[in-house]
Structure formats: C-alpha cells, structure tokens
Enzyme design. Sequence first.
Site: not given
Length: 257
Positions: A148, A161
């Site tokens: 990410s 996350y």
Amino acid sequence: MKKELFNLSGKTALVTGANRGIGLAIAQQLAQYGANIAITARNKQQLQNAKNKIQSNTTQKVQTFSFDLENTKQIPKLFEDILSQTKQIDILVNCAGINKRSAAEDVETKTWEQVIKVNLTAVFLLSQQFCQHRKKLGKGGKIINIGSLQCKAARPTTTAYAASKGGIAMLTKSLAVEWAKYKINVNAIGPGYIATDLTAKLKADKDFNKWVISKTPLERWGLPEDIAGAAVFLASSASDFVTGQIIYVDGGWLAAL
C-alpha cells in the site's frame, strides 16, 4: 524483449483475496499469460463468480478454495489442500487484506489483532508454506505481496492497517534476503488509490475524490488492471533479478511533493 519472458505456461499461481478488485484482476492477467489459477476468499459465491470471469477469457484451469485467513492456525492445512489438487504452486500472490478505520486511541485490541492477522501474519504463514514446498521440489518461485502507499506513509484512522502494511514492506525485504538462496524472489506492489467496489464510497465523496486527484500527478484513480500488469512482470522470468523490492503503482503519488 522476447515475449517468452512473460510466458507463464505450465505455472500455477495461488492468489488470495481474488474474488474481486485487485486480486481478481491479477488472477485474470496471470491466466491470460498462461498460468493455471487457484484463488481463495471467504465468500463461496463470489469465488464462483470470479472463477467464471477468469474462465470467460482463458482456457486455463481455475480452482477455488473458500477460506478465512483470520483462521491462521489452519493455513498449513489450507496449503496442503490446495497442493493436493494443484500438485504444485509456482507463484504466490498475497492480496487478501482488511481495513478497520477508527481513531488510534479508540482501536480495540480485538480489531488490531484481526487486521494484523489477516494482513501480515497470514502473509507470512502462506509464504512460509510456499517456501517449504519449493524447497522440497528443489525449485525457485515467485512471491508477490500486495502492500500500500501506507508501506511508506500514514494517514489518520488507519493505524492497524498502516502497521500491517509497514510490516509487509519489511517482511518482503527480509524474506527476499533469506530465501534468495532457494531462488525464491519476494517482491511487493504498493497500489495507490485504486477504484474498486471497496473504495467506491471514498471515490463518490466529492471532497475526497478531489483530494486524491490533486495528489496524483497522473490525475486519476488507478484501476485494478494497473496493478495486474506489475504482477505479471513480478511473476514472470522477466523479473528474475528483481527481489526485495516494492513497486509503487500509484500514478506518481509518492514522487510528488
């Protein structure tokens, strides 16, 4: 460059979280380049739908395995079950992931552990099973982790996350260094903001959409297919001298001030 560099014929790829979005796009493209496909996700109906989509454009074999990666203790059995049907796995794509948004001070331990389990622990355990399998065969292989932008930077309300994706960045490097002796290449892809059903609400928010476009030099959201191209490269012999890297497919996001 010869087309054979990207030929995946005779290979089998295991793609987690391939029932939709980025995972499905990757599975579709790997099949287009000749790989047989094994896909996992929790929802059986979505898995069947994904299988139908992949097979609508290819003659490659597609097998589905319903599994919740939060059940980390059963991952070795999952891998054994997949091997019993596929006979071998040459490419592992760790795409499955979850995000639970809330202010850092309000994150419950249960939520933290769930995100870390699915996004990081499961990735390690699947990679470990893959390594043991490839060692037994005496052959190398390719692992592709989906990271990410938050492998590199953070934003509010995504603490668990971000921690998991930061972990993916270093796990990728660590495994690449340690498993190079087995000819196993380990790399990651760091997607920017990608338009999928999971980000549809964010994209529909006019202010958020404007912010994403303003931060992205290519002035658009990415598409799942944008990620799939990088995955084909990392899965193929074209990337045989590439390991321990994170390729950011972000429209220039991280390159801009």
